[in-house]
Design a protein around this motif. Structure first.
Motif, PDB file in Angstrom:
ATOM      1  N   GLU A 190     -80.403 -13.972  67.559  1.00  0.00           N
ATOM      2  CA  GLU A 190     -80.509 -13.237  67.415  1.00  0.00           C
ATOM      3  C   GLU A 190     -79.916 -12.030  68.682  1.00  0.00           C
ATOM      4  OE1 GLU A 190     -84.391  -9.619  68.943  1.00  0.00           O
ATOM      5  OE2 GLU A 190     -84.383 -11.320  68.415  1.00  0.00           O
ATOM      6  N   GLN A 191     -79.976 -12.348  69.582  1.00  0.00           N
ATOM      7  CA  GLN A 191     -78.381 -12.149  70.586  1.00  0.00           C
ATOM      8  C   GLN A 191     -77.199 -12.459  70.225  1.00  0.00           C
ATOM      9  OE1 GLN A 191     -79.348 -10.001  73.426  1.00  0.00           O
ATOM     10  NE2 GLN A 191     -81.335 -10.174  72.908  1.00  0.00           N
ATOM     11  N   GLN A 229     -76.367  -9.795  67.641  1.00  0.00           N
ATOM     12  CA  GLN A 229     -76.398  -8.728  68.352  1.00  0.00           C
ATOM     13  C   GLN A 229     -75.091  -8.245  68.767  1.00  0.00           C
ATOM     14  OE1 GLN A 229     -79.311  -7.146  71.092  1.00  0.00           O
ATOM     15  NE2 GLN A 229     -78.854  -5.117  70.786  1.00  0.00           N
ATOM     16  N   TRP A 230     -74.826  -9.257  69.276  1.00  0.00           N
ATOM     17  CA  TRP A 230     -73.309  -9.029  69.885  1.00  0.00           C
ATOM     18  C   TRP A 230     -72.095  -9.180  69.374  1.00  0.00           C
ATOM     19  CZ3 TRP A 230     -69.677 -13.833  71.172  1.00  0.00           C
ATOM     20  CH2 TRP A 230     -69.172 -13.604  71.968  1.00  0.00           C
ATOM     21  N   GLY A 285     -73.497  -6.404  65.945  1.00  0.00           N
ATOM     22  CA  GLY A 285     -73.784  -4.771  66.322  1.00  0.00           C
ATOM     23  C   GLY A 285     -75.283  -4.925  65.649  1.00  0.00           C
ATOM     24  N   ALA A 286     -75.620  -3.124  65.822  1.00  0.00           N
ATOM     25  CA  ALA A 286     -77.511  -3.593  65.756  1.00  0.00           C
ATOM     26  C   ALA A 286     -77.065  -3.523  63.944  1.00  0.00           C
ATOM     27  CB  ALA A 286     -77.408  -1.965  65.817  1.00  0.00           C
ATOM     28  N   LEU A 341     -78.292  -6.726  63.568  1.00  0.00           N
ATOM     29  CA  LEU A 341     -79.152  -6.912  63.987  1.00  0.00           C
ATOM     30  C   LEU A 341     -80.537  -6.496  61.969  1.00  0.00           C
ATOM     31  CD1 LEU A 341     -80.460  -5.715  67.226  1.00  0.00           C
ATOM     32  CD2 LEU A 341     -80.320  -8.086  65.926  1.00  0.00           C
TER      33      LEU A 341
END
Length: 63
Positions: free
Chosen positions: A19-20, A23-24, A27-28, A31
């Motif tokens: 998940e991280q 996101q990195w 972006g949003a 996710l």
């Protein structure tokens, strides 16, 4: 089959790491796509899973 607590812990750590990373890198919106894909697979909803997969694909190829 019941998973051992250690195996469950490893699964949670891998899921949070994934998940991280999404996101990195993405972006949003990455996710949101990952959420749609996960919900679609769990609910056996091919439309939701396909939408999540297509969004992830588009985000990865925008490059």
């Amino acid at each position: 089959m019941v998973a051992t607590p250690a195996l469950q812990f490893v699964g949670v750590v891998l899921a949070l790491g994934c998940e991280q990373l999404v996101q990195w890198k993405l972006g949003a919106m990455g996710l949101v796509a990952l959420f749609l894909l996960g919900v679609g697979v769990k609910a056996r909803n091919s439309t939701c899973a396909s939408l999540g997969a297509v969004i992830l694909l588009l985000l990865m190829t925008k490059g």
